[in-house]
Design a protein around this motif. Sequence first.
Motif, short mmCIF file in Angstrom:
data_model
loop_
_atom_site.label_atom_id
_atom_site.label_comp_id
_atom_site.label_asym_id
_atom_site.label_seq_id
_atom_site.Cartn_x
_atom_site.Cartn_y
_atom_site.Cartn_z
N GLY A 95 15.41 -26.58 60.78
CA GLY A 95 16.15 -25.97 61.87
C GLY A 95 15.77 -26.50 63.23
N ASP A 96 14.61 -27.14 63.35
CA ASP A 96 14.23 -27.75 64.62
C ASP A 96 15.06 -29.00 64.88
OD1 ASP A 96 12.29 -25.90 65.32
OD2 ASP A 96 10.68 -26.98 64.31
N ARG A 97 15.20 -29.36 66.15
CA ARG A 97 15.89 -30.59 66.54
C ARG A 97 14.98 -31.40 67.45
NH1 ARG A 97 21.84 -30.18 68.55
NH2 ARG A 97 21.77 -32.33 67.78
N VAL A 98 15.08 -32.72 67.32
CA VAL A 98 14.25 -33.65 68.09
C VAL A 98 15.18 -34.58 68.85
CG1 VAL A 98 12.55 -35.53 67.97
CG2 VAL A 98 12.35 -33.55 66.43
N LEU A 99 14.82 -34.87 70.11
CA LEU A 99 15.56 -35.82 70.93
C LEU A 99 14.61 -36.90 71.41
CD1 LEU A 99 18.02 -36.72 72.71
CD2 LEU A 99 17.13 -35.16 74.47
N GLU A 100 15.04 -38.16 71.31
CA GLU A 100 14.32 -39.25 71.96
C GLU A 100 15.22 -39.87 73.01
OE1 GLU A 100 11.23 -42.71 71.02
OE2 GLU A 100 13.08 -42.92 69.85
N THR A 101 14.76 -39.91 74.26
CA THR A 101 15.51 -40.53 75.35
C THR A 101 14.94 -41.91 75.62
OG1 THR A 101 14.05 -39.41 76.96
CG2 THR A 101 16.14 -38.35 76.40
N GLY A 102 15.82 -42.84 76.02
CA GLY A 102 15.38 -44.22 76.22
C GLY A 102 14.85 -44.83 74.93
N THR A 103 15.57 -44.61 73.85
CA THR A 103 15.05 -44.93 72.52
C THR A 103 14.94 -46.42 72.24
OG1 THR A 103 15.28 -44.39 70.16
CG2 THR A 103 17.31 -44.87 71.38
N GLY A 104 15.74 -47.28 72.91
CA GLY A 104 15.72 -48.71 72.60
C GLY A 104 16.08 -48.94 71.15
N PRO A 105 15.22 -49.62 70.39
CA PRO A 105 15.50 -49.85 68.97
C PRO A 105 15.15 -48.67 68.07
CG PRO A 105 13.48 -50.99 69.59
CD PRO A 105 14.05 -50.40 70.85
N GLY A 106 14.68 -47.55 68.66
CA GLY A 106 14.43 -46.35 67.88
C GLY A 106 13.19 -46.39 67.02
N LEU A 107 12.21 -47.20 67.39
CA LEU A 107 11.05 -47.39 66.53
C LEU A 107 10.27 -46.10 66.31
CD1 LEU A 107 9.86 -50.79 68.02
CD2 LEU A 107 11.17 -50.41 65.93
N TRP A 108 10.05 -45.34 67.40
CA TRP A 108 9.27 -44.12 67.27
C TRP A 108 9.99 -43.09 66.41
CZ3 TRP A 108 10.09 -39.01 68.42
CH2 TRP A 108 8.96 -38.18 68.38
N ILE A 109 11.27 -42.86 66.68
CA ILE A 109 11.97 -41.80 65.96
C ILE A 109 12.20 -42.18 64.50
CG2 ILE A 109 14.41 -42.43 66.39
CD1 ILE A 109 14.69 -39.38 67.26
N LEU A 110 12.34 -43.45 64.21
CA LEU A 110 12.44 -43.89 62.81
C LEU A 110 11.13 -43.62 62.07
CD1 LEU A 110 14.37 -47.25 63.28
CD2 LEU A 110 15.25 -45.19 62.16
N ASP A 111 9.99 -43.87 62.76
CA ASP A 111 8.69 -43.57 62.15
C ASP A 111 8.52 -42.06 61.95
OD1 ASP A 111 7.90 -46.20 61.91
OD2 ASP A 111 6.72 -46.21 63.75
N LEU A 112 8.95 -41.27 62.96
CA LEU A 112 8.83 -39.82 62.83
C LEU A 112 9.66 -39.31 61.66
CD1 LEU A 112 7.66 -37.22 64.13
CD2 LEU A 112 9.85 -37.00 65.32
N ALA A 113 10.84 -39.87 61.46
CA ALA A 113 11.72 -39.42 60.38
C ALA A 113 11.06 -39.58 59.01
CB ALA A 113 13.04 -40.17 60.43
#
Length: 296
Positions: A63-81
């Motif tokens: 139920g939580d949602r996460v936002l990454e701003t200025g993601t570029g290639p999305g490296l951090w959020i892909l790792d978090l996923a």
Amino acid sequence: MSQLLQENAHAPIHYAAPREYQTYPGAQYALPTDDLERQRKHTHLNVLFGHKLLFAPVELREGDRVLETGTGPGLWILDLAKAVDPSISMVAVDIESRLFPTSSPENIEFRVESVLHLPAEWTNTFSLVHQRLLIFALTIPEWPVALREIYRVLRPGGWVQLTESTPWREGAYPGRPCTEKLTLIYLCLAKTRNLYFGCAYDMPQMLEDAGFVDIHSVSRFQRMGRWAGESGAVQKRNHIEIFRGMKTPVLQAGGFGYVFSEAEYDALVDGLDQEWDEVPGTQKEMFMLWARKPSN
């Protein structure tokens, strides 16, 4: 330095192969948005912070949602996923889509948005907002706007986590003539674009001004050169590529009176390799900060 800026900022230098840059209206981002830039971003922060993704004390649940701003290639959020429940919904935004990954998990949406104008319907939505390294992107008056937008879209009790670099400093690198000259060029580029290169130092106060509480930070030193071992080699490659990425906007601005040809600029950047290996001590600080939106 100001006189050189005035005299040379409007006399472009011819160069052979400009890189690809973002075209978002009004944006001042000074680094490329191409495959070379994607490769540069891949490893240096993971090494610096020991591959730790979350410093903010947030426990992400269904139920939580996460936002990454200025993601570029999305490296951090892909790792978090990879590290959290796949039911957690994530959004990754940037003003340039060129660096977005060609494929991603179903729970991550990549979309073009600016941190300065996030969608109105996102108010009080996200449990965590992550952002890193917009030092080359946001101008001095834009930083408070960005932090207020992040505050708005966080749910009460949600956390923001930011990573920012400190600037290269004029006169701080004796015995490194290439570094000294490129530092002056870097500072001129910041001045002409009104970029906030001191943002990392002022971030705690800016977070407080935006309404955040429980503000914390840790820092690590980026040490550049063979003298600093494997990490020093990684950080050196990263920063050399940053200076290479600056070349097109620097030459478009006329070289600021410090360089007068593409070959001269390239020679300066090539000189960093030797300087940083032969003269120990080249380093700059990186800050990781996290803060909470009050619960009431």
